[in-house]
Write a protein that holds these residues in place. Sequence first.
Motif, PDB file in Angstrom:
ATOM      1  N   ASP A 154      24.323  32.479  58.598  1.00 28.18           N
ATOM      2  CA  ASP A 154      23.654  33.747  58.853  1.00 28.18           C
ATOM      3  C   ASP A 154      23.807  34.668  57.637  1.00 28.18           C
ATOM      4  OD1 ASP A 154      22.902  32.846  61.388  1.00 28.18           O
ATOM      5  OD2 ASP A 154      24.791  33.517  62.262  1.00 28.18           O
ATOM      6  N   LYS A 155      24.475  35.803  57.804  1.00 28.65           N
ATOM      7  CA  LYS A 155      24.576  36.777  56.724  1.00 28.65           C
ATOM      8  C   LYS A 155      25.828  36.597  55.864  1.00 28.65           C
ATOM      9  CE  LYS A 155      22.069  40.330  59.333  1.00 28.65           C
ATOM     10  NZ  LYS A 155      22.118  41.713  59.888  1.00 28.65           N
ATOM     11  N   VAL A 156      26.637  35.590  56.187  1.00 31.22           N
ATOM     12  CA  VAL A 156      27.910  35.407  55.482  1.00 31.22           C
ATOM     13  C   VAL A 156      27.903  34.083  54.723  1.00 31.22           C
ATOM     14  CG1 VAL A 156      30.414  35.261  55.727  1.00 31.22           C
ATOM     15  CG2 VAL A 156      29.092  36.733  57.259  1.00 31.22           C
ATOM     16  N   ALA A 157      28.429  34.097  53.510  1.00 29.52           N
ATOM     17  CA  ALA A 157      28.552  32.878  52.715  1.00 29.52           C
ATOM     18  C   ALA A 157      30.001  32.710  52.266  1.00 29.52           C
ATOM     19  CB  ALA A 157      27.619  32.920  51.511  1.00 29.52           C
ATOM     20  N   TYR A 158      30.325  31.473  51.889  1.00 26.92           N
ATOM     21  CA  TYR A 158      31.688  31.152  51.480  1.00 26.92           C
ATOM     22  C   TYR A 158      31.599  30.214  50.287  1.00 26.92           C
ATOM     23  CZ  TYR A 158      36.628  29.743  52.015  1.00 26.92           C
ATOM     24  OH  TYR A 158      37.964  29.516  51.826  1.00 26.92           O
ATOM     25  N   THR A 159      32.340  30.532  49.250  1.00 27.81           N
ATOM     26  CA  THR A 159      32.316  29.737  48.027  1.00 27.81           C
ATOM     27  C   THR A 159      33.724  29.284  47.676  1.00 27.81           C
ATOM     28  OG1 THR A 159      30.381  30.932  47.176  1.00 27.81           O
ATOM     29  CG2 THR A 159      31.728  29.759  45.564  1.00 27.81           C
ATOM     30  N   ILE A 160      33.831  28.004  47.309  1.00 22.55           N
ATOM     31  CA  ILE A 160      35.095  27.424  46.844  1.00 22.55           C
ATOM     32  C   ILE A 160      34.906  26.931  45.417  1.00 22.55           C
ATOM     33  CG2 ILE A 160      36.718  25.511  47.118  1.00 22.55           C
ATOM     34  CD1 ILE A 160      36.318  25.651  50.112  1.00 22.55           C
ATOM     35  N   ILE A 161      35.771  27.361  44.534  1.00 22.18           N
ATOM     36  CA  ILE A 161      35.727  26.946  43.134  1.00 22.18           C
ATOM     37  C   ILE A 161      37.082  26.358  42.761  1.00 22.18           C
ATOM     38  CG2 ILE A 161      35.469  27.712  40.740  1.00 22.18           C
ATOM     39  CD1 ILE A 161      33.710  30.004  41.845  1.00 22.18           C
ATOM     40  N   ASP A 162      37.077  25.157  42.207  1.00 16.48           N
ATOM     41  CA  ASP A 162      38.312  24.499  41.773  1.00 16.48           C
ATOM     42  C   ASP A 162      38.386  24.476  40.250  1.00 16.48           C
ATOM     43  OD1 ASP A 162      39.128  24.028  44.357  1.00 16.48           O
ATOM     44  OD2 ASP A 162      38.239  22.032  44.463  1.00 16.48           O
ATOM     45  N   THR A 163      39.587  24.728  39.737  1.00 20.56           N
ATOM     46  CA  THR A 163      39.769  24.770  38.287  1.00 20.56           C
ATOM     47  C   THR A 163      41.193  24.382  37.905  1.00 20.56           C
ATOM     48  OG1 THR A 163      39.626  26.154  36.307  1.00 20.56           O
ATOM     49  CG2 THR A 163      40.357  27.230  38.333  1.00 20.56           C
ATOM     50  N   ASN A 164      41.327  23.841  36.711  1.00 21.88           N
ATOM     51  CA  ASN A 164      42.647  23.575  36.142  1.00 21.88           C
ATOM     52  C   ASN A 164      42.964  24.544  35.007  1.00 21.88           C
ATOM     53  OD1 ASN A 164      43.447  21.250  37.678  1.00 21.88           O
ATOM     54  ND2 ASN A 164      41.928  20.054  36.547  1.00 21.88           N
ATOM     55  N   HIS A 165      42.064  25.476  34.778  1.00 19.99           N
ATOM     56  CA  HIS A 165      42.145  26.300  33.565  1.00 19.99           C
ATOM     57  C   HIS A 165      42.352  27.776  33.878  1.00 19.99           C
ATOM     58  CE1 HIS A 165      40.857  22.787  31.285  1.00 19.99           C
ATOM     59  NE2 HIS A 165      39.963  22.588  32.231  1.00 19.99           N
ATOM     60  N   LEU A 166      43.185  28.033  34.862  1.00 22.46           N
ATOM     61  CA  LEU A 166      43.489  29.422  35.227  1.00 22.46           C
ATOM     62  C   LEU A 166      44.956  29.689  34.943  1.00 22.46           C
ATOM     63  CD1 LEU A 166      42.564  32.063  36.585  1.00 22.46           C
ATOM     64  CD2 LEU A 166      43.183  31.053  38.784  1.00 22.46           C
ATOM     65  N   GLN A 167      45.204  30.652  34.104  1.00 19.82           N
ATOM     66  CA  GLN A 167      46.570  31.029  33.793  1.00 19.82           C
ATOM     67  C   GLN A 167      47.076  32.031  34.830  1.00 19.82           C
ATOM     68  OE1 GLN A 167      48.145  29.493  31.248  1.00 19.82           O
ATOM     69  NE2 GLN A 167      46.215  28.365  30.958  1.00 19.82           N
ATOM     70  N   THR A 168      48.372  31.977  35.111  1.00 20.50           N
ATOM     71  CA  THR A 168      48.962  32.865  36.108  1.00 20.50           C
ATOM     72  C   THR A 168      48.651  34.327  35.808  1.00 20.50           C
ATOM     73  OG1 THR A 168      50.760  31.292  36.488  1.00 20.50           O
ATOM     74  CG2 THR A 168      51.097  33.547  37.241  1.00 20.50           C
ATOM     75  N   LYS A 169      48.670  34.697  34.536  1.00 18.36           N
ATOM     76  CA  LYS A 169      48.417  36.092  34.166  1.00 18.36           C
ATOM     77  C   LYS A 169      46.974  36.505  34.402  1.00 18.36           C
ATOM     78  CE  LYS A 169      47.500  34.945  29.310  1.00 18.36           C
ATOM     79  NZ  LYS A 169      47.904  35.178  27.908  1.00 18.36           N
ATOM     80  N   GLN A 170      46.068  35.506  34.570  1.00 13.75           N
ATOM     81  CA  GLN A 170      44.664  35.806  34.785  1.00 13.75           C
ATOM     82  C   GLN A 170      44.328  36.065  36.256  1.00 13.75           C
ATOM     83  OE1 GLN A 170      43.281  32.075  32.718  1.00 13.75           O
ATOM     84  NE2 GLN A 170      41.720  33.471  31.923  1.00 13.75           N
ATOM     85  N   VAL A 171      45.220  35.681  37.157  1.00 16.33           N
ATOM     86  CA  VAL A 171      44.910  35.712  38.578  1.00 16.33           C
ATOM     87  C   VAL A 171      44.523  37.108  39.042  1.00 16.33           C
ATOM     88  CG1 VAL A 171      45.838  35.422  40.914  1.00 16.33           C
ATOM     89  CG2 VAL A 171      46.272  33.677  39.163  1.00 16.33           C
ATOM     90  N   ASP A 172      45.374  38.090  38.770  1.00 12.64           N
ATOM     91  CA  ASP A 172      45.094  39.448  39.232  1.00 12.64           C
ATOM     92  C   ASP A 172      43.816  39.994  38.601  1.00 12.64           C
ATOM     93  OD1 ASP A 172      47.314  39.404  40.816  1.00 12.64           O
ATOM     94  OD2 ASP A 172      48.608  40.468  39.394  1.00 12.64           O
ATOM     95  N   GLU A 173      43.615  39.693  37.326  1.00 15.86           N
ATOM     96  CA  GLU A 173      42.411  40.164  36.649  1.00 15.86           C
ATOM     97  C   GLU A 173      41.157  39.556  37.269  1.00 15.86           C
ATOM     98  OE1 GLU A 173      42.761  39.277  32.537  1.00 15.86           O
ATOM     99  OE2 GLU A 173      44.533  40.534  32.214  1.00 15.86           O
ATOM    100  N   LEU A 174      41.226  38.262  37.596  1.00 16.30           N
ATOM    101  CA  LEU A 174      40.072  37.586  38.170  1.00 16.30           C
ATOM    102  C   LEU A 174      39.748  38.128  39.563  1.00 16.30           C
ATOM    103  CD1 LEU A 174      37.919  35.382  38.108  1.00 16.30           C
ATOM    104  CD2 LEU A 174      39.631  33.802  39.054  1.00 16.30           C
ATOM    105  N   VAL A 175      40.776  38.295  40.371  1.00 15.02           N
ATOM    106  CA  VAL A 175      40.565  38.833  41.720  1.00 15.02           C
ATOM    107  C   VAL A 175      39.956  40.222  41.641  1.00 15.02           C
ATOM    108  CG1 VAL A 175      41.708  39.617  43.820  1.00 15.02           C
ATOM    109  CG2 VAL A 175      42.362  37.439  42.791  1.00 15.02           C
ATOM    110  N   THR A 176      40.467  41.042  40.755  1.00 14.38           N
ATOM    111  CA  THR A 176      39.934  42.396  40.586  1.00 14.38           C
ATOM    112  C   THR A 176      38.475  42.356  40.149  1.00 14.38           C
ATOM    113  OG1 THR A 176      42.111  43.279  40.020  1.00 14.38           O
ATOM    114  CG2 THR A 176      40.194  44.575  39.341  1.00 14.38           C
ATOM    115  N   GLU A 177      38.176  41.457  39.211  1.00 18.24           N
ATOM    116  CA  GLU A 177      36.808  41.344  38.680  1.00 18.24           C
ATOM    117  C   GLU A 177      35.830  40.899  39.771  1.00 18.24           C
ATOM    118  OE1 GLU A 177      34.018  41.791  35.618  1.00 18.24           O
ATOM    119  OE2 GLU A 177      36.159  42.315  35.661  1.00 18.24           O
ATOM    120  N   LEU A 178      36.231  39.905  40.566  1.00 20.02           N
ATOM    121  CA  LEU A 178      35.345  39.407  41.617  1.00 20.02           C
ATOM    122  C   LEU A 178      35.201  40.424  42.743  1.00 20.02           C
ATOM    123  CD1 LEU A 178      36.480  35.667  41.752  1.00 20.02           C
ATOM    124  CD2 LEU A 178      34.242  36.522  41.041  1.00 20.02           C
ATOM    125  N   ASP A 179      36.284  41.097  43.077  1.00 19.64           N
ATOM    126  CA  ASP A 179      36.214  42.082  44.153  1.00 19.64           C
ATOM    127  C   ASP A 179      35.393  43.311  43.775  1.00 19.64           C
ATOM    128  OD1 ASP A 179      37.588  40.545  45.951  1.00 19.64           O
ATOM    129  OD2 ASP A 179      39.522  41.543  45.659  1.00 19.64           O
TER     130      ASP A 179
END
Length: 388
Positions: free
Chosen positions: A350-375
């Motif tokens: 319906d009006k909701v979608a869900y996306t799963i992305i798998d990666t081996n190239h994410l550094q721990t320091k990037q996690v917060d930045e990525l979440v902030t960017e996507l949100d």
Amino acid sequence: MYQIKTFNAIAPEGLAIFNNHYEINKTEDADAYLIRSVDLHDHEFPKNLKVIARAGAGFNNIPLDRATNHGIAVFTTPGSNANAVKEVVIAMLIAASRNLFAAAAYSAKNSGADISLRAEKDKTKFNGEELTGKTLAVIGVGHVGSLVANAANALGMKVIGYDPYLSADAAWQISMAINRANTFNDAIKDADFVTIHVPKNSETTGMINTQTIAAMKPGATLLNFARGGIVDNEAAIDALNTGQLTSYMTDFGDDVLLDRDDVVITPHIGGSTAEAEVNGATKGATTIIDYLETGNVHDSVNLPSLAVPFNTEYRITIIHENIPNMVGQITTALANENINIESMSNAARDKVAYTIIDTNHLQTKQVDELVTELDKISSVYRTRVIEK
């Protein structure tokens, strides 16, 4: 460490499934709720809450739209109480055909030394019929309906099933001896008994009404052990008064149904067995663990089903609106962070979608930045990063 909160008495067999990576009822700011009947409509969801699992098939105690807007996945445990409901329905079929409730009430009021003689004289008024050879219409042949259909067939009944939304998985559960009707009216027109096993939604609310009851075989018995509101109780009473229905048996009380010999009401006990509570708790706990640790979605009532093997170091999950260019915006955000995508899956409901992305190239320091960017994307409800 994941935090789990319960609001109802949850079977200990279910809670025992949580391992050392989980704590139960240690904080109000939980990652997951494992519930049964608690009403959450006026409840304020904590910021950390990611998932609600209800041990049972219903979910009208959960505000789905608000949960979705908070990025909370909501799950039920369909089938966990199916056998319990099946057994009650079969018991009611037998009780209705043999007038057992009326006979028991008579005996309870006529005790004494001469009860045997008096009962011998009066018992013909309780003469019933055998189920063998009678026709049962099962409306909805999912988890519960398929079990009811198979059990009734084993008792020698002629069973007709109707379910326009029958899934392939459900179809595998139904005996080849069950007849399948093409229309609702075809299913009910010759049925001695009609039992309802559909979810309650905008399409099924009031589906058993004056018109549909009029299409039934005169003198039929109606059973509703699915959800209150699927049967128009006023229409059922009118049909009982005219003889169109012989009796009505339901698990959902209503003032209009009280004080009638041709109505049997049970207090919503269809799925209330010790075994069903264990099944619901264990399935609910397993669902929570799977979602929190892999992001995979099964049996959700507000998200699309999506399950893929988790073979990379990191998994990014995004709950978002089902609108154009969402995938483009998501992949652009990852590209801006110089993150390579190993695999990507997307599904919509319906009006909701869900996306799963798998990666081996994410550094721990990037996690917060990525979440902030996507949100920052206005149509994103929640972003999670799961480390394997």
